[in-house]
Design a protein around this motif. Structure first.
Motif, PDB file in Angstrom:
ATOM      1  N   ILE C  34      11.802  17.763  51.849  1.00  0.00           N
ATOM      2  CA  ILE C  34      10.830  16.815  51.284  1.00  0.00           C
ATOM      3  C   ILE C  34       9.558  16.877  52.122  1.00  0.00           C
ATOM      4  CG2 ILE C  34      10.402  14.417  50.683  1.00  0.00           C
ATOM      5  CD1 ILE C  34      13.377  14.015  50.396  1.00  0.00           C
ATOM      6  N   HIS C  35       8.510  17.444  51.561  1.00  0.00           N
ATOM      7  CA  HIS C  35       7.266  17.612  52.300  1.00  0.00           C
ATOM      8  C   HIS C  35       6.216  16.599  51.842  1.00  0.00           C
ATOM      9  CE1 HIS C  35       8.677  21.289  54.125  1.00  0.00           C
ATOM     10  NE2 HIS C  35       9.104  21.669  52.943  1.00  0.00           N
ATOM     11  N   VAL C  36       5.365  16.205  52.799  1.00  0.00           N
ATOM     12  CA  VAL C  36       4.254  15.318  52.465  1.00  0.00           C
ATOM     13  C   VAL C  36       3.349  16.061  51.476  1.00  0.00           C
ATOM     14  CG1 VAL C  36       2.202  14.184  53.397  1.00  0.00           C
ATOM     15  CG2 VAL C  36       4.353  14.127  54.675  1.00  0.00           C
ATOM     16  N   PRO C  37       3.039  15.439  50.325  1.00  0.00           N
ATOM     17  CA  PRO C  37       2.234  16.132  49.325  1.00  0.00           C
ATOM     18  C   PRO C  37       0.801  16.369  49.801  1.00  0.00           C
ATOM     19  CG  PRO C  37       2.535  13.844  48.688  1.00  0.00           C
ATOM     20  CD  PRO C  37       3.413  14.084  49.890  1.00  0.00           C
ATOM     21  N   GLN C  38       0.221  17.483  49.343  1.00  0.00           N
ATOM     22  CA  GLN C  38      -1.177  17.795  49.622  1.00  0.00           C
ATOM     23  C   GLN C  38      -2.001  17.166  48.502  1.00  0.00           C
ATOM     24  OE1 GLN C  38      -2.165  19.940  52.240  1.00  0.00           O
ATOM     25  NE2 GLN C  38      -0.041  19.860  52.909  1.00  0.00           N
ATOM     26  N   VAL C  39      -2.868  16.231  48.836  1.00  0.00           N
ATOM     27  CA  VAL C  39      -3.686  15.589  47.805  1.00  0.00           C
ATOM     28  C   VAL C  39      -5.153  15.858  48.110  1.00  0.00           C
ATOM     29  CG1 VAL C  39      -4.248  13.443  46.630  1.00  0.00           C
ATOM     30  CG2 VAL C  39      -1.956  13.805  47.538  1.00  0.00           C
ATOM     31  N   GLN C  40      -5.871  16.338  47.117  1.00  0.00           N
ATOM     32  CA  GLN C  40      -7.297  16.594  47.281  1.00  0.00           C
ATOM     33  C   GLN C  40      -8.064  15.995  46.111  1.00  0.00           C
ATOM     34  OE1 GLN C  40      -6.839  20.766  47.838  1.00  0.00           O
ATOM     35  NE2 GLN C  40      -7.517  20.699  49.969  1.00  0.00           N
ATOM     36  N   GLY C  41      -9.387  16.000  46.220  1.00  0.00           N
ATOM     37  CA  GLY C  41     -10.215  15.490  45.138  1.00  0.00           C
ATOM     38  C   GLY C  41     -10.699  14.079  45.412  1.00  0.00           C
ATOM     39  N   LYS C  42     -11.351  13.486  44.413  1.00  0.00           N
ATOM     40  CA  LYS C  42     -11.967  12.171  44.597  1.00  0.00           C
ATOM     41  C   LYS C  42     -10.958  11.038  44.624  1.00  0.00           C
ATOM     42  CE  LYS C  42     -16.663  12.894  42.927  1.00  0.00           C
ATOM     43  NZ  LYS C  42     -17.598  12.660  41.825  1.00  0.00           N
ATOM     44  N   ASP C  43      -9.988  11.062  43.695  1.00  0.00           N
ATOM     45  CA  ASP C  43      -9.056   9.941  43.570  1.00  0.00           C
ATOM     46  C   ASP C  43      -7.798  10.168  44.419  1.00  0.00           C
ATOM     47  OD1 ASP C  43      -7.684   7.717  42.827  1.00  0.00           O
ATOM     48  OD2 ASP C  43      -7.122   8.471  40.848  1.00  0.00           O
TER      49      ASP C  43
END
Lengths: 216, 216, 216, 216
Positions: C34-43
């Motif tokens: 279970i890996h920490v998700p990669q989140v990018q972008g404005k929201d």
């Protein structure tokens, strides 16, 4: 301090089992960093040989870390071998020591990847110095502050082991200072120092009464 | 040498616990190398079946490594079962053995990925030979150099176990030499050799006095 | 067969410690997937919430695997609790059981990623069936073939535990066959079966003489 | 419920060994998330220093998780130190506790990566609250429901430890609620709460009869 730490007498079995688990995981996890190389193209044999050769620093780092952690394990084994019980303070000093010990694979890998960078060489030395400080203080706590040692053991043996133990963080700290002068000198000392502690002291040659020292 | 190693008599409990930890981690880490395949496109079912089939060497490598490590574990269990105590020399010989053992997953995976490359086949054999040499020397040290064995055990049983133990590194070294002639021959021998050591020797059939040999 | 396996009587401590290590590693390694998700972008907030929601099958797979492995651990604990010693055959049957058990995280993750694919559902069931077959045979070996059980235990309790143990691989095999009819039916059975073995049998409610059954 | 859980009296050795394994793996796995940075370009020294500085939250997360898990380990050690046996109910409550504990590295890493996101702060608090609830209920079960405690221990000490133990999940739940008001406040409480449980209670200062409380 007394009410916080020198309380809750208990056998040393579980602290030893927990530490053994941490030691065993650290030395085994080191291999996880070594991955089978991806080789593509026409010359598989040449590419593979070349990739493996390029991995030499990783192999050396594995062996160095393994030996360093094993030296700590043997020292830990010897220290707890002369204790007759543990207490809350010992649990926490042991936890502090394990915190630095479990961290060692990271600065070791860092130094393996960037042997010429001062920050990597200083980082490795700082973590090993902190591990050594924790271990030496744990010994001091067990020997003198909380008196957890088997009473049958000669006090002069304890003192001799204590003095040798103090040398360890001091010499590591000197190696860190040397890193600011010449990184290679510091690395050389990092490799020599564990060998020095590979040699058993008087207390480590101690034989409990009832056992014969010379196995004929 | 005497002052360096044959010192510090202690029970074998902690060396066994530490080794068990290392053994347990090695066999379990092997699965970590097996990842769920990424399948995309229209034919998910066909793609998944194809991916899993392509992973067959990984599954076989997992089973081979698991069996090899378990054979070592059983041998280690039997060896320590006849010892009445450990010492500093045994700790370090055990550490040396664990160094090679913990490394085995890497050459195994390498050979699984490149079964046709001599460097991979020779590499696997070299590491297993070094593990076998360390284990055999640890047995020799415990049986003869440091006399750590329970005295009630028949010396002829020890000698028979020692001789069988010497065969192990010798045969592995021969397999490595064979790899220079024909890699497949060497791999075949790598698979046959553990089976040979799967069969218990006389000492491993030894029953401590007070226990009945035939259970019924 | 007798000379190969029913030899080398030894205490059960080390086989238990080794198995506990493997159990502990398996349940803990499950989290590594279970890996920490990669989140990018404005929201970022919306993206993170969305990513975590999409990870729900991974969380459920973690809990399912954890519970399944714990049920095996409790069963293993109960089985070894009634044994008075181990032998070479038990070591190897235990190794065989651990081979399948340590493999379970892979088919579990596979089924978590491809719940609609027959090959994934059949694969999970096949591995758990093989684990159940090994465990049941290990019990049979310990109870009847090698007679390793504490003699004070009522034979009817052993028989009742044996019968329940046989049900386990049989029902798992039926679930695998059901997967060829309807995958969802098989998955439902995979979840129900462990619950059935969560309920203790008569032998698991056994209290050694000297202890009171009702803790008043 | 009685027939399901308060059955199968057994020693606490194996439940402790299994838990120690899980604790040891959790604290050691935390380091695996820290990778040597990839640095390229002309200014290796500057790039490396910059990368390491950017990793500061990962180092802090490592230390925080390590300390939190160690506090649980010390509490677990103290709890089992006053038990004279285990039973099936204790095995399962311990498993439930370990389920949440083994999961802690994920929300910790999530909060380390997204300290400003409410979902990450609430997630971390929820998992630690569930771990605290399980641990407190395990204590209640052992102290009162299944009476597994050594009878020589003063009931008032048990009650005092029980009350302190109840505070733990309550305060963690309050921290989670605070996260909806201000995330930084919640994080501050997450760091303060473990320190509160670092201070030993009366039961943890308990000394078994036969041992002297004041060592000197």
């Amino acid at each position: 301090m007394y009410r916080l730490f020198r309380v809750g007498k208990m056998p040393t079995t579980r602290i030893e089992a927990f530490s053994d688990g941490v030691f065993a995981i650290i030395i085994t996890l080191l291999v996880l960093e070594i991955h089978v190389p991806q080789v593509q193209g026409k010359d598989i044999s040449g590419g593979l040989a070349h990739s493996l050769l390029a991995m030499a620093p990783k192999f050396l780092t594995y062996i160095l870390s393994f030996v360093v952690v094993c030296i700590w394990w043997v020292a830990h084994h010897h220290l707890f071998g002369v204790l007759k019980r543990s207490d809350r303070g010992l649990l926490w000093l042991n936890n502090l020591f394990l915190l630095w010990l479990a961290f060692i694979p990271f600065p070791t890998a860092l130094m393996g990847d960037f042997p010429g960078e001062r920050i990597a060489v200083v980082g490795y030395g700082t973590v090993t110095t902190l591990a050594a400080v924790s271990f030496t203080f744990m010994r001091y706590y067990a020997f003198y502050l909380s008196k957890l040692v088997d009473e049958r053991i000669d006090r002069r043996l304890l003192k001799s082991a204590m003095l040798k133990s103090v040398l360890n963080p001091v010499l590591h700290a000197i190696a860190v200072l040397l890193a600011f002068v010449d990184g290679r000198l510091a690395i050389a000392l990092y490799i020599i120092l564990p060998l020095m502690f590979f040699i058993p002291g008087k207390l480590e040659r101690y034989v409990p009464s009832g056992e014969t020292g010379s196995p004929s």
